[in-house]
Structures are given as structure tokens and as C-alpha cells.
Design a protein around this motif. Structure first.
Motif, mmCIF file in Angstrom:
data_model
loop_
_atom_site.group_PDB
_atom_site.id
_atom_site.type_symbol
_atom_site.label_atom_id
_atom_site.label_comp_id
_atom_site.label_asym_id
_atom_site.label_seq_id
_atom_site.Cartn_x
_atom_site.Cartn_y
_atom_site.Cartn_z
ATOM 1 N N SER A 88 0.823 -1.213 0.000
ATOM 2 C CA SER A 88 0.000 0.000 0.000
ATOM 3 C C SER A 88 0.861 1.269 0.000
ATOM 4 O O SER A 88 0.375 2.368 -0.200
ATOM 5 C CB SER A 88 -0.932 -0.016 1.211
ATOM 6 O OG SER A 88 -0.152 0.112 2.369
ATOM 7 N N GLU A 89 2.169 1.110 0.243
ATOM 8 C CA GLU A 89 3.039 2.288 0.336
ATOM 9 C C GLU A 89 3.523 2.711 -1.057
ATOM 10 O O GLU A 89 3.862 1.867 -1.877
ATOM 11 C CB GLU A 89 4.244 1.933 1.201
ATOM 12 C CG GLU A 89 4.997 3.134 1.693
ATOM 13 C CD GLU A 89 6.090 2.730 2.676
ATOM 14 O OE1 GLU A 89 5.745 2.383 3.822
ATOM 15 O OE2 GLU A 89 7.262 2.764 2.290
ATOM 16 N N TYR A 90 3.525 4.018 -1.311
ATOM 17 C CA TYR A 90 4.039 4.472 -2.598
ATOM 18 C C TYR A 90 4.687 5.841 -2.478
ATOM 19 O O TYR A 90 4.416 6.595 -1.544
ATOM 20 C CB TYR A 90 2.948 4.463 -3.667
ATOM 21 C CG TYR A 90 1.712 5.276 -3.357
ATOM 22 C CD1 TYR A 90 0.765 4.828 -2.437
ATOM 23 C CD2 TYR A 90 1.490 6.493 -3.995
ATOM 24 C CE1 TYR A 90 -0.364 5.578 -2.155
ATOM 25 C CE2 TYR A 90 0.367 7.248 -3.718
ATOM 26 C CZ TYR A 90 -0.561 6.784 -2.794
ATOM 27 O OH TYR A 90 -1.680 7.522 -2.515
ATOM 28 N N THR A 91 5.577 6.124 -3.434
ATOM 29 C CA THR A 91 6.359 7.367 -3.369
ATOM 30 C C THR A 91 6.012 8.268 -4.550
ATOM 31 O O THR A 91 5.903 7.804 -5.681
ATOM 32 C CB THR A 91 7.868 7.034 -3.412
ATOM 33 O OG1 THR A 91 8.140 6.170 -2.314
ATOM 34 C CG2 THR A 91 8.707 8.288 -3.303
ATOM 35 N N ILE A 92 5.821 9.519 -4.240
ATOM 36 C CA ILE A 92 5.530 10.500 -5.285
ATOM 37 C C ILE A 92 6.739 11.420 -5.422
ATOM 38 O O ILE A 92 7.234 11.946 -4.425
ATOM 39 C CB ILE A 92 4.295 11.361 -4.899
ATOM 40 C CG1 ILE A 92 3.057 10.496 -4.735
ATOM 41 C CG2 ILE A 92 4.066 12.475 -5.901
ATOM 42 C CD1 ILE A 92 2.501 9.950 -6.014
ATOM 43 N N THR A 93 7.216 11.596 -6.629
ATOM 44 C CA THR A 93 8.297 12.549 -6.856
ATOM 45 C C THR A 93 7.671 13.867 -7.307
ATOM 46 O O THR A 93 6.834 13.880 -8.205
ATOM 47 C CB THR A 93 9.244 12.039 -7.954
ATOM 48 O OG1 THR A 93 9.666 10.730 -7.573
ATOM 49 C CG2 THR A 93 10.452 12.944 -8.100
#
Lengths: 307, 333
Positions: A33-38
Motif C-alpha cells: 500500500s506504500e508508494y512514493t511520489i516525486t
């Protein structure tokens, strides 16, 4: 001259930040469920899809409403009417964070959002403080053009876990802006502007308004390369556009004085009745999908009405 | 040069009046389109509905007049304030007048759009008077106005009012854009309404100053001298302060807080004129008008076809002049 220098500086900053964007490419790493936004000021990791979002600029509110997300707090300059009716009516109760330039961090903390959307130019100085309250993404909204607003919309979509829907909405939006099959050529030369500082600030082809209406094929009275071209009434009389669209509202004292001059009535557009007043909050300041579509509809209305 | 004979003075004033007329003519003639002398005269004479006549009569002439009288008024306000505070490095800004008028103008433009242009100018004059009376009240030492406290109280009030203006602009960012030129000083908004207020106020103030020139001189000599000459200082300080607020109140509400004129022009003129206050007053008002008009002419062409706020041009000319004045004051000591 002052305004030109500022706009040059802003343009410089935008160019640098945009170059930064293309190099990094926005990526979403789905780690369960974890995600990274740049984003413009780095990377932000979100543990799960955010549900309580705080928006520190008006265009984010428009985007979040389009994506059907709950906005719990908005920096609305203490004035709800700054958000256009079409967006406001789809908003639930929210907490006002005060001015966009210096939003109240205390109020923000109290609503405990799970995502903050901020502007890289305005809120860079409070980056640390914002990140202590909630994960924050930075999306340029104050000094960018139409295409950037569309990609910003998709970026917000990714951040709130609605990437595909955002893409679809942008496509639909672009189609709706194309629906103007009637060409604006019948309007002749067009001046769209707002009265500022006792002068008319004309929207050039690189302005947000003109970029978003580009499919209508408007013959812009100004060919200036800047994002706006400020003219005195005397210069406007010399340009003498066939159609004149003024972005204003009943509180616009500056415009009232501007049109008080007898020269105003000598303008071709006024004499021939090809003159329209539109809402400046909607046309000039809102910069979102919803507001831009309403603006497009209003422009079509003008086209139909024009002789 | 300082012992000007009467004939010399007349010559200097005559030359300055001629220069003023020339620059005002330049302001009417030059711009987006250039108009010849004949075109201007026929526009004034016919006053018809052609674009040319309307541009000359409704835009160029009022702007040229406003530019000259704003410069003249601010320079005179500076001269008077320097005399009553006995400090050559002060101006109406120091009394907080400019900040007060700017605050009221911004407030009216954003929150009271219905009051109109004349209403805003009226508010400006009232604000100037209120600020001045407050500052006077604050600087009273027992029953007398303390000349030393006057600039201090003005500064405090000025800072307070500036922060109020900034808080309005903070919550109205878009409106701040529309006030950008005004906040620096600009003649773009000038029209006949501004002429009708500004010119009579300036002329009445100049006449009053000419009548009271002796008292101004005595006040500048200081408290002891005034007492020995039997001049009631407080009474005259009050009258002069009202004159300052009228001059600065109208100018600032019409053109914004145009800086530097009030401080440079009187100092510059004092380099030529020393003891004759009537001559000093006339010269200050003419040189102030010339400096503002010339700056306005330059401002039209700096980044043509864009306008440049005249306040910016005056600052560019003003800073080196101010430094020159300050340095030469120091080297005298």
C-alpha cells in the motif's frame, strides 16, 4: 519594468523546476500500500491512499473536487467566494487556513490531514513544518500555463491513488475544450484583459486563458511574447480590437474608473456592442479543470451571442 | 550666488517656469503617438469627439498637470517638514502621512469599491489630517509640541499603518497586483477629477506658505529664537503641519507614495537659496514639479511600449542626488 523583471524571474524558476521534473519523471512505486511520489521539491512517501487532504492553493481544490476526494482544509484567504460556485457547491465543510502565502500551521495541525498539497514557490520556506504535520507534495500552480496545470492534475491524481481516473478526466476535459466547433474568427481581433493599476492587462497567447482556449482559434490583438501585455487606455484605442472581453466583478473599482473615461466609448468593440464582462475569479484566478470548462462554455456563449 | 539680487531671482524663476512649461508640453506631446503643437492647440480649441482630441484632452493634459503638481506638492511638504523638525533629512514620510494615505487608499480600493475615485481622494486627505493630529498629540510635551518627538511619533505611526496595509494586501494577493504601480508611485490613473482636487489645494497651500514664510523661517531657527522673537511656535507648527497633510494627502492619494522628491528637492534648492524663504518656497515648488514631470516623461520610454512606475524613475534619479546632498552636508562639518 518591475513586473517584467518579476515575470522573467518567475519564468526562470519555472523553467528550472520543469527541467527538474522531466529529468526525474514522476514515478509511483507500489510497495504494497506504500508508494512514493516525486514532486518539485523532492520525494514523498505515502503509506496509504490519503483521505483527508489539505489544499494550500485554489487550483488543487478544483482538482480534488474533480477527483471526488475530501478536502478538509483550504488556504482560502479567509474568503469562501474566492472558490468558484461550481467547485464550492461540491465541497463539504472545510477549515479555512487563512492566507495562501502564510497558511496557519496551527489550524492545519488541528485538522490532522493525511496529505498536504502545497506550492513550491510559496511554501518552500515552511517545508519542514508542513512535513511534520503530514506528508506534503509540492505542485506549481501559481506561475504555470495550461499544459502544466493538466499534468499537475494527473500528478495530484497519482498522489491520491486515482491515477487512471485522472488521466481519463484530463482526456475528457481536453475533448470538452475542443467542442467549440464554431471558430472565434467571427469575433475579429480579440482583446481579453483585466484592469490592473489603471491599465488593461491583456492576455497574450502564452497566458493561461489563451492557452486553454487555443482550439477556438482566437485572433489575439496582442502578439506579445510575455504572459501579459499591459496597455494604457490610449494604447488600447490605438489597437482598437473588434471584440473586447473584460475580466472583472462588482468589486473592481479600478475598472470602473478605467471605463469612466470618454475615450472608452470610442472603442470599436464598445460602439458595435461586441463587449463582454466575465467573472475575473473564474477566468483569471481559478485555473482548474472545472473552472476552465466553465470558462470554455462562457466563451462559447460569447461566440453564439456575437453578431 | 547666495546673495541673489532681485533681478537674478526673477531671472531664475522665469527660467524655471519656462522649463516647466517645456516639460509639461513634452509630456502632452510625446507618448504612444506624438502630437504636434498645432494638433494639441486644435484639440484643446475644438474639444470634439475625435480620438486625437480625447487622448490629448482626457489623458495627456490631466496627466501632465497632475505629474507637475504632485512633484511640486511633495517637494513643498518636504521643505515645510524639514523646517519645523529642523532636520534636513526628513520628509512627509517621516510624519507617517504617506503611510496613512496609502493605507486608506488601499483599504478603499479593495473593501469600499463604491466610494469611487473622488471618495478615495477625500479619504486620503482626511487620513492625512487624522495621522498628523495623532502624531501631534503623541509628540506633545506638557502643552508644547516637542520638535524632537515629532519625527519619532510619526515614524511609529507610519510603521503601524504600513503593517496594516501589508496585512490587507496579504489577504488580497490579486488586488496587490492592481496596486503595484500605485505603491511605487504612478501618474497613470490621473484624470480631470484629480486635477480639480490637486491644483486648487496646491495653489492655496503655496499662497499660505508665502504669507507665512517669515514664521517658517523663525521656527526653523529653533525654540529659543522663536521665543525671543515672540512667535507662538506651537500655533504655527500646527498650521504648517495641516498644510503638509493637505499637500501630501492629496498627492499621495492621487499618485501613491512617490518617494525622494520631498527630501531631495528642498536640499537641492537650499544649495542656491539660503535666507529668502519666499524665494525658497517658489523654487522648491517649481523644481519639485520639474523633477516629477521629467521623470514621468522618462518613465514612458524606459521600457516602451510598457509603462514604468514614475516612482521608480524618481528613485533612480533621487538616490544619487540624495547621497550627494548627504555627503556634502557631512563635508561641511
Amino acid at each position: 519594468m518591475n513586473k517584467k523583471i518579476i515575470s522573467l524571474m518567475v519564468a526562470g524558476i519555472v523553467t528550472v523546476s520543469l527541467t527538474g521534473c522531466t529529468n526525474k519523471e514522476n514515478k509511483v512505486e507500489s510497495n504494497e500500500s506504500e508508494y512514493t511520489i516525486t514532486h518539485e521539491l523532492g520525494e514523498t512517501t505515502l503509506k496509504e491512499e490519503p483521505q483527508r487532504i489539505a489544499a494550500l492553493e485554489f487550483s488543487y481544490v478544483d482538482a480534488l473536487v474533480s477527483l471526488d476526494k475530501e478536502v478538509v482544509a483550504i488556504a482560502d484567504d479567509l474568503d469562501k467566494t474566492r472558490i468558484i460556485e461550481e467547485v464550492r457547491s461540491n465541497l463539504g465543510e472545510y477549515v479555512s487556513l487563512g492566507s495562501r502565502r502564510t497558511p496557519s500551521l496551527e489550524a492545519l495541525m488541528e485538522v490532522s490531514p493525511d496529505l498536504i498539497i502545497a506550492d513550491p514557490l510559496r511554501h518552500k520556506d515552511i517545508q519542514k513544518e508542513l512535513e511534520q504535520i503530514a506528508p506534503t507534495i509540492y505542485i506549481d500552480s501559481t506561475s504555470v500555463g495550461y499544459d502544466e496545470i493538466l499534468s499537475a492534475f494527473e500528478q495530484i491524481g497519482k498522489a491520491v491513488g486515482k491515477e487512471d481516473e485522472a488521466k481519463k478526466l484530463v482526456e475528457e476535459h481536453q475533448n470538452s475544450m475542443k467542442k467549440g466547433s464554431t471558430s472565434a474568427q467571427k469575433l475579429g481581433t480579440v482583446a481579453i484583459g483585466v484592469v490592473q493599476d489603471g491599465m488593461l492587462s491583456l492576455q497574450t497567447d502564452s497566458s493561461y486563458v489563451m492557452e486553454s482556449l487555443k482550439d477556438f482559434d482566437i485572433t489575439n490583438i496582442t502578439d506579445s511574447k510575455d504572459s501579459r501585455h499591459q496597455v494604457t487606455l490610449e494604447q488600447l484605442v490605438d489597437m482598437n480590437p473588434d471584440t473586447l472581453i473584460i475580466m472583472t466583478d462588482e468589486k473592481d473599482a479600478d475598472f470602473k474608473q478605467f471605463k469612466n473615461n470618454p475615450l472608452w466609448n470610442k472603442l470599436k468593440a464598445i460602439e458595435n456592442g461586441n463587449y463582454y464582462e466575465v467573472d475575473r475569479t473564474l477566468w483569471l484566478f481559478s485555473r482548474g479543470l472545472i473552472s476552465t470548462e466553465v470558462m470554455g462554455e462562457e466563451f462559447e456563449g460569447i461566440l453564439n451571442e456575437a453578431k | 550666488m547666495k546673495q541673489n539680487s532681485f533681478r537674478n531671482k526673477k531671472l531664475i524663476v522665469g527660467a524655471l517656469i519656462l522649463l516647466s512649461i517645456l516639460i509639461i508640453y513634452g509630456n502632452i506631446s510625446l507618448g504612444n503617438n506624438n502630437y504636434s503643437f498645432d494638433q494639441i492647440i486644435s484639440a484643446i480649441a475644438s474639444n470634439d469627439n475625435t480620438n486625437e482630441s480625447l487622448i490629448i484632452n482626457q489623458i495627456r493634459i490631466p496627466r501632465a498637470i497632475v505629474g507637475f503638481f504632485v512633484g511640486s506638492s511633495l517637494a513643498l511638504a518636504g521643505l515645510v517638514i524639514q523646517s519645523i523638525t529642523q532636520n534636513r533629512l526628513t520628509s512627509s514620510q517621516i510624519l507617517g502621512v504617506n503611510s496613512g494615505v496609502t493605507f486608506v487608499s488601499v483599504l478603499a480600493l479593495i473593501y469600499l469599491p463604491f466610494v469611487g475615485y473622488m471618495g478615495r481622494v477625500g479619504f486620503g486627505i482626511v487620513a492625512a489630517l487624522v495621522v498628523v493630529l495623532t502624531v501631534l498629540k503623541l509628540s506633545k510635551n506638557s502643552s508644547k509640541i516637542s520638535v524632537a518627538n515629532l519625527p519619532l511619533s510619526g515614524l511609529v505611526i507610519g510603521v503601524f499603518l504600513t503593517s496594516l496595509t501589508q496585512s490587507i494586501l496579504l489577504l488580497n494577493e490579486e488586488a496587490a497586483e492592481t496596486m503595484m504601480f500605485y505603491m511605487i508611485g504612478s501618474f497613470v490613473r490621473a484624470n480631470w477629477e484629480s486635477v480639480i482636487v490637486l491644483v486648487p489645494v496646491s495653489i492655496v497651500c503655496i499662497i499660505m506658505l508665502l504669507i507665512l514664510s517669515r514664521n517658517l523661517k523663525v521656527i526653523e531657527l529653533g525654540n529659543d529664537m522663536a521665543l525671543s522673537l515672540g512667535v507662538n511656535m506651537s500655533k504655527y507648527v500646527f498650521i504648517f503641519v495641516v498644510i503638509v497633510s493637505l499637500l501630501a494627502g492629496t498627492s499621495v492619494s492621487i499618485a501613491g507614495p512617490v518617494g525622494f522628491i520631498g527630501i531631495i528637492v528642498p536640499n537641492l534648492v537650499r544649495k542656491i537659496v539660503s535666507s529668502d524663504y519666499k524665494f525658497l518656497i517658489v523654487m522648491t515648488s517649481l523644481v519639485g514639479g520639474i523633477l516629477a514631470s521629467l521623470s514621468d516623461l522618462i518613465s514612458k520610454f524606459i521600457s516602451y511600449p510598457y509603462e514604468t512606475p514614475v516612482g521608480l524613475v524618481i528613485s533612480f534619479i533621487g538616490v544619487p542626488m540624495f547621497l550627494y546632498v548627504a555627503m556634502s552636508e557631512r563635508s561641511k562639518r
